[in-house]
Design a protein around this motif. Structure first.
Motif, PDB file in Angstrom:
ATOM      1  N   ARG A 177       0.680  -1.211   0.091  1.00 26.17           N
ATOM      2  CA  ARG A 177      -0.025  -0.060   0.008  1.00 26.17           C
ATOM      3  C   ARG A 177       1.019   1.278  -0.053  1.00 26.17           C
ATOM      4  O   ARG A 177       1.852   1.071   0.604  1.00 26.17           O
ATOM      5  N   ASP A 178       0.482   2.391  -0.526  1.00 26.76           N
ATOM      6  CA  ASP A 178       0.891   3.444  -0.510  1.00 26.76           C
ATOM      7  C   ASP A 178       1.511   4.054   0.894  1.00 26.76           C
ATOM      8  O   ASP A 178       0.738   3.870   1.881  1.00 26.76           O
ATOM      9  N   GLU A 179       2.391   4.760   0.828  1.00 28.98           N
ATOM     10  CA  GLU A 179       2.847   5.357   2.054  1.00 28.98           C
ATOM     11  C   GLU A 179       3.453   4.432   3.123  1.00 28.98           C
ATOM     12  O   GLU A 179       3.264   4.664   4.441  1.00 28.98           O
ATOM     13  N   THR A 180       3.862   3.144   2.706  1.00 26.05           N
ATOM     14  CA  THR A 180       4.158   2.176   3.656  1.00 26.05           C
ATOM     15  C   THR A 180       5.811   2.150   3.951  1.00 26.05           C
ATOM     16  O   THR A 180       6.474   2.189   2.790  1.00 26.05           O
ATOM     17  N   VAL A 181       6.023   1.700   5.009  1.00 26.11           N
ATOM     18  CA  VAL A 181       7.547   1.547   5.537  1.00 26.11           C
ATOM     19  C   VAL A 181       7.618   0.174   5.867  1.00 26.11           C
ATOM     20  O   VAL A 181       7.075  -0.525   6.623  1.00 26.11           O
ATOM     21  N   ILE A 182       8.701  -0.513   4.862  1.00 25.06           N
ATOM     22  CA  ILE A 182       8.904  -2.013   5.225  1.00 25.06           C
ATOM     23  C   ILE A 182      10.277  -1.811   5.653  1.00 25.06           C
ATOM     24  O   ILE A 182      11.310  -1.474   5.221  1.00 25.06           O
ATOM     25  N   GLY A 183      10.264  -2.555   6.799  1.00 26.56           N
ATOM     26  CA  GLY A 183      11.489  -2.552   7.872  1.00 26.56           C
ATOM     27  C   GLY A 183      12.491  -3.352   7.138  1.00 26.56           C
ATOM     28  O   GLY A 183      12.483  -4.225   6.220  1.00 26.56           O
ATOM     29  N   LYS A 184      13.843  -2.982   7.577  1.00 27.75           N
ATOM     30  CA  LYS A 184      15.188  -3.569   7.256  1.00 27.75           C
ATOM     31  C   LYS A 184      14.896  -5.278   7.342  1.00 27.75           C
ATOM     32  O   LYS A 184      14.324  -5.744   8.036  1.00 27.75           O
ATOM     33  N   ALA A 185      15.197  -6.013   6.122  1.00 29.44           N
ATOM     34  CA  ALA A 185      15.408  -7.547   5.985  1.00 29.44           C
ATOM     35  C   ALA A 185      14.022  -8.127   6.428  1.00 29.44           C
ATOM     36  O   ALA A 185      13.880  -9.073   6.569  1.00 29.44           O
ATOM     37  N   SER A 186      12.910  -7.243   5.828  1.00 31.99           N
ATOM     38  CA  SER A 186      11.533  -7.927   5.818  1.00 31.99           C
ATOM     39  C   SER A 186      11.471  -8.962   4.748  1.00 31.99           C
ATOM     40  O   SER A 186      11.984  -8.650   3.575  1.00 31.99           O
ATOM     41  N   LEU A 187      10.923 -10.044   4.831  1.00 31.67           N
ATOM     42  CA  LEU A 187      10.361 -10.938   3.926  1.00 31.67           C
ATOM     43  C   LEU A 187       9.165 -10.813   3.638  1.00 31.67           C
ATOM     44  O   LEU A 187       8.218 -11.393   4.347  1.00 31.67           O
ATOM     45  N   ILE A 188       8.605 -10.249   2.289  1.00 33.96           N
ATOM     46  CA  ILE A 188       7.460 -10.154   1.954  1.00 33.96           C
ATOM     47  C   ILE A 188       6.896 -11.169   0.961  1.00 33.96           C
ATOM     48  O   ILE A 188       7.633 -11.598  -0.133  1.00 33.96           O
ATOM     49  N   GLY A 189       6.202 -12.407   1.438  1.00 35.06           N
ATOM     50  CA  GLY A 189       5.804 -13.502   0.696  1.00 35.06           C
ATOM     51  C   GLY A 189       5.144 -13.361  -0.600  1.00 35.06           C
ATOM     52  O   GLY A 189       4.334 -12.154  -0.977  1.00 35.06           O
ATOM     53  N   MET A 190       5.023 -14.626  -1.440  1.00 36.23           N
ATOM     54  CA  MET A 190       4.229 -14.438  -2.525  1.00 36.23           C
ATOM     55  C   MET A 190       2.993 -14.161  -2.446  1.00 36.23           C
ATOM     56  O   MET A 190       2.406 -14.832  -1.447  1.00 36.23           O
ATOM     57  N   GLY A 191       2.354 -13.330  -3.224  1.00 36.73           N
ATOM     58  CA  GLY A 191       0.709 -12.918  -2.879  1.00 36.73           C
ATOM     59  C   GLY A 191       0.565 -12.175  -1.587  1.00 36.73           C
ATOM     60  O   GLY A 191      -0.559 -11.802  -1.413  1.00 36.73           O
ATOM     61  N   ALA A 192       1.364 -11.864  -0.784  1.00 35.48           N
ATOM     62  CA  ALA A 192       1.196 -10.869   0.395  1.00 35.48           C
ATOM     63  C   ALA A 192       0.642  -9.564  -0.097  1.00 35.48           C
ATOM     64  O   ALA A 192       1.153  -8.875  -0.826  1.00 35.48           O
ATOM     65  N   ILE A 193      -0.504  -8.960   0.828  1.00 38.13           N
ATOM     66  CA  ILE A 193      -0.799  -7.556   0.553  1.00 38.13           C
ATOM     67  C   ILE A 193      -0.540  -6.982   1.846  1.00 38.13           C
ATOM     68  O   ILE A 193      -0.996  -7.134   3.050  1.00 38.13           O
ATOM     69  N   ILE A 194       0.329  -5.884   1.950  1.00 43.89           N
ATOM     70  CA  ILE A 194       0.919  -5.379   3.000  1.00 43.89           C
ATOM     71  C   ILE A 194       0.087  -3.859   3.235  1.00 43.89           C
ATOM     72  O   ILE A 194       0.465  -3.048   1.988  1.00 43.89           O
ATOM     73  N   THR A 195      -0.551  -3.523   4.198  1.00 47.33           N
ATOM     74  CA  THR A 195      -1.475  -2.381   4.561  1.00 47.33           C
ATOM     75  C   THR A 195      -0.796  -1.525   5.633  1.00 47.33           C
ATOM     76  O   THR A 195      -1.593  -0.632   5.797  1.00 47.33           O
ATOM     77  N   LYS A 196       0.219  -1.954   6.112  1.00 44.50           N
ATOM     78  CA  LYS A 196       0.607  -1.248   7.214  1.00 44.50           C
ATOM     79  C   LYS A 196       2.382  -1.612   7.219  1.00 44.50           C
ATOM     80  O   LYS A 196       2.803  -2.339   6.672  1.00 44.50           O
ATOM     81  N   ASP A 197       2.976  -0.689   7.992  1.00 47.35           N
ATOM     82  CA  ASP A 197       4.321  -0.637   8.283  1.00 47.35           C
ATOM     83  C   ASP A 197       4.735  -1.917   8.907  1.00 47.35           C
ATOM     84  O   ASP A 197       3.885  -2.689   9.499  1.00 47.35           O
ATOM     85  N   THR A 198       6.117  -2.404   8.365  1.00 44.35           N
ATOM     86  CA  THR A 198       6.363  -3.857   8.892  1.00 44.35           C
ATOM     87  C   THR A 198       7.524  -3.512   9.634  1.00 44.35           C
ATOM     88  O   THR A 198       8.475  -2.730   9.610  1.00 44.35           O
ATOM     89  N   PRO A 199       7.947  -4.224  10.841  1.00 44.03           N
ATOM     90  CA  PRO A 199       9.027  -4.138  11.675  1.00 44.03           C
ATOM     91  C   PRO A 199      10.233  -4.942  10.871  1.00 44.03           C
ATOM     92  O   PRO A 199       9.977  -5.469  10.150  1.00 44.03           O
TER      93      PRO A 199
END
Length: 226
Positions: free
Chosen positions: A175-197
């Motif tokens: 999603r727009d304006e989202t911060v993905i934290g260092k060394a995050s693993l975003i898996g196949m088909g994942a929908i990210i709507t908030k910041d990740t640690p």
């Protein structure tokens, strides 16, 4: 025509050689791998040189380097070899496919490998040592930090910040304006709507997402071989 040495004799190295041969102003003159991993003296008709002594044969004052390395060890292996090449004094070139959609003000670091059919909108910033496989959308004003690997058909919306060493599986959506934290693993088909640690895993589950276990950074090998 700039002359370059490619690190590796893998499929990725073979792909890099093909792209540079057919779609760049660079000339590949040799390949290099760690001495213990040399199994033949030639690859794709060019010499294979031990990485430990590559600068003796192809000095960084005359040659540049490209390191097309996979996402193994959450990109830490690629980071380690990139850092070693810089210590040796090499400038690392980047490859951006002529079949990618970009703008003249593309802000990109060293040793990036950007395949065909990527759409990179204005004001995007891409750091060093990143891989964007084919068919991704990178939204305006987003920043991709160093050592990130994005597979295919990934959508990163506008104004996102992607932490270093992150990995994105096929068809992930951010999603727009989202911060993905260092060394995050975003898996196949994942929908990210908030910041990740930092050091977290996110797994797609149909149209929802669920957070997995945290990555134990101590379990990630930082070896420069293997």
């Amino acid at each position: 025509m700039e002359k370059i040495v490619i690190f590796g004799t893998s499929q990725l190295a073979s792909l890099a050689h093909f792209y540079f041969d057919n779609d760049s102003p660079h000339q590949v003159v040799a390949f290099t791998v760690d001495k213990n991993y040399i199994t033949e003296n030639e690859f794709r008709g060019l010499p294979v040189i031990a990485f430990e002594e590559v600068e003796k044969h192809f000095p960084p004052s005359e040659y540049k380097m490209f390191l097309p390395i996979s996402f193994k060890q959450m990109n830490f292996f690629r980071k380690a070899k990139f850092d070693e090449a810089k210590i040796k004094g090499y400038q690392c070139v980047s490859y951006v496919s002529s079949k990618a959609t970009t703008w003249p003000d593309l802000n990109i670091g060293e040793n990036c490998f950007i395949f065909e059919d990527n759409t990179i909108q204005p004001f995007v910033k891409i750091g060093n040592n990143c891989v964007l496989w084919s068919g991704n959308h990178i939204g305006h004003h987003s920043e991709i930090k160093d050592h990130v690997f994005i597979t295919s058909q990934v959508v990163i919306s506008g104004c996102c910040e992607i932490g270093e060493n992150s990995f994105f599986g096929v068809n992930a959506t951010i999603r727009d304006e989202t911060v993905i934290g260092k060394a995050s693993l975003i898996g196949m088909g994942a929908i990210i709507t908030k910041d990740t640690p930092e050091f977290s895993i996110w797994v797609g589950a149909k149209s929802t997402m669920r957070e997995g276990k945290s990555i134990d950074i101590d379990s990630i090998s930082h070896k420069t071989n293997g």
